[in-house]
Enzyme design. Structure first.
Site, mmCIF file in Angstrom:
data_model
loop_
_atom_site.group_PDB
_atom_site.id
_atom_site.type_symbol
_atom_site.label_atom_id
_atom_site.label_comp_id
_atom_site.label_asym_id
_atom_site.label_seq_id
_atom_site.Cartn_x
_atom_site.Cartn_y
_atom_site.Cartn_z
ATOM 1 N N ARG A 1 43.909 47.441 -20.158
ATOM 2 C CA ARG A 1 43.945 48.289 -18.951
ATOM 3 C C ARG A 1 44.069 47.237 -17.769
ATOM 4 N NH1 ARG A 1 44.261 52.504 -20.721
ATOM 5 N NH2 ARG A 1 43.100 54.063 -20.519
ATOM 6 N N GLU B 1 48.131 49.960 -10.845
ATOM 7 C CA GLU B 1 49.442 50.682 -11.535
ATOM 8 C C GLU B 1 49.570 52.145 -10.901
ATOM 9 O OE1 GLU B 1 48.753 50.208 -15.895
ATOM 10 O OE2 GLU B 1 48.572 52.292 -15.823
ATOM 11 N N HIS C 1 53.300 51.335 -18.972
ATOM 12 C CA HIS C 1 51.998 51.693 -19.857
ATOM 13 C C HIS C 1 52.471 52.890 -20.820
ATOM 14 C CE1 HIS C 1 47.505 52.833 -18.958
ATOM 15 N NE2 HIS C 1 47.911 52.961 -20.378
HETATM 16 C C1 GLV Z 1 46.261 54.639 -22.879
HETATM 17 O O1 GLV Z 1 46.122 53.791 -22.016
HETATM 18 C C2 GLV Z 1 44.942 55.398 -23.322
HETATM 19 O O2 GLV Z 1 43.759 55.103 -23.026
HETATM 20 O O3 GLV Z 1 45.113 56.014 -24.161
#
Ligand code: GLV
Length: 327
Positions: free
Chosen positions: A240, A269, A287
């Site tokens: 993250r 982000e 991401h």
């Molecule tokens: C993506 O970052 C998720 O948490 O699925």
């Protein structure tokens, strides 16, 4: 009987919307615009369920504004968008979407590791810019991946998937750090050795971060930790934004304190630290670690299963705050 009313905060597969519409009165965000807190609260008035993506913040203010809300189902394995204390106080269930994305996300962690260590993006930009005029012996020489030491911080399901790829596919020595040590059988299957975090940073050729974000993992990798790493090392963040101090990382890349990085997640982000955009030795992706269509469909269906299970009575499949259910 009237169908329970739910809101979908973002656009999602039409077949999943249709499936939900069999059971619920659905308000779908057709335009897929990101709703701010006020718009989200407005679109949740009188509704009992929310299908969300991990970007919508579920906090005390939102819950106070939406007293009918009973469940928030994340189409994401991470759930740091949930204020669990506020949800507990309001008696709202949260669910996530684990397991179905494990292998796909581990694949992507490895893709970023390979791309950063072997300078795939940097050399591709060079070629596209028409700068490739001749071969030279050290052109874009990167770091070895096979046989090197892989350090994994966060050894949940995805971390274990990365360990399996490293140990069994690339003959890497795998070390890991986790809040709690894995059992001996899992360690043996992953061929992974438990070490202290600082030791891991000092000995690894490649470090992959897969920890959930929380106050305790905020800036887990900052100036001090980057200084512990080998100058030839690669850092990969598929955890993250906020787990890494992006400003410190940008400086470390610019000064070659470490060799390279691969980042799929960023502090704040979709904004990206401006210096990260200017340093060549980092691979940046928006991401997308779980982004294959089969996996995203499975994640959406799991979020739908959670809404259907909870609101129609059989119970949610993957709750993250089961204590709320027990009341
Ligand atoms: C993506 O970052 C998720 O948490 O699925």
């Amino acid at each position: 009987m009237e169908k329970p009313a739910i809101t979908l905060a973002r656009a999602v597969f039409p077949e999943v919307v249709e499936r939900l519409a069999l059971h619920f009165e659905v308000l779908a965000n057709q335009s897929d615009a990101s709703w701010g807190p006020h718009e989200l609260a407005h679109n949740l008035q009188g509704r009992v369920g929310l299908f969300c993506t991990g970007s919508e913040r579920i906090d005390a203010d939102l819950l106070a504004a939406c007293p009918q809300l009973r469940i928030c189902a994340n189409m994401a394995v991470g759930y740091n968008n949930f204020d669990l204390a506020a949800m507990a106080a309001a008696g709202v269930v949260g669910t996530n979407a684990p397991d179905v994305l494990t292998e796909t996300t581990a694949d992507f962690g490895f893709a970023l590791l390979m791309a950063a260590a072997r300078r795939v993006a940097e050399s591709e930009h060079f070629l596209r810019a028409g700068k490739w005029t001749r071969w030279s012996f050290d052109m874009f020489a990167g770091a070895e991946v096979h046989g090197s030491t892989l350090g994994i911080i966060g050894m949940g399901r995805i971390g274990q998937g990365i360990a399996m790829r490293g140990a069994h596919g690339f003959g890497m020595q795998v070390v890991y750090y986790n809040r709690s040590r894995l059992d001996a059988v899992t360690e043996a299957a992953c061929k992974a050795r438990y070490v202290d975090k600082d030791e891991l940073l000092a000995m690894s050729d490649h470090v992959v971060l897969v920890v959930p974000y929380s106050q305790s993992s905020h800036h887990l990798i900052g100036e001090r930790e980057l200084h512990l790493m080998k100058s030839s090392a690669t850092l990969v963040n598929i955890a993250r934004g906020g787990v890494v101090d992006d400003a410190a990382l940008a400086r470390a890349l610019a000064t070659r304190r470490i060799a390279a990085a691969g980042l799929d997640v960023f502090e704040g982000e979709p904004a990206v630290h401006p210096q990260l955009l200017t340093v060549p030795n980092v691979v940046l992706t928006p991401h997308i670690a779980s982004a294959t269509m089969p996996t995203r469909l499975a994640m959406a269906n799991l979020a739908a299963d959670n809404l259907i299970g909870f609101l129609l009575g059989s119970g949610p499949v993957t709750p993250v705050n089961a204590d709320v259910l027990a009341r």
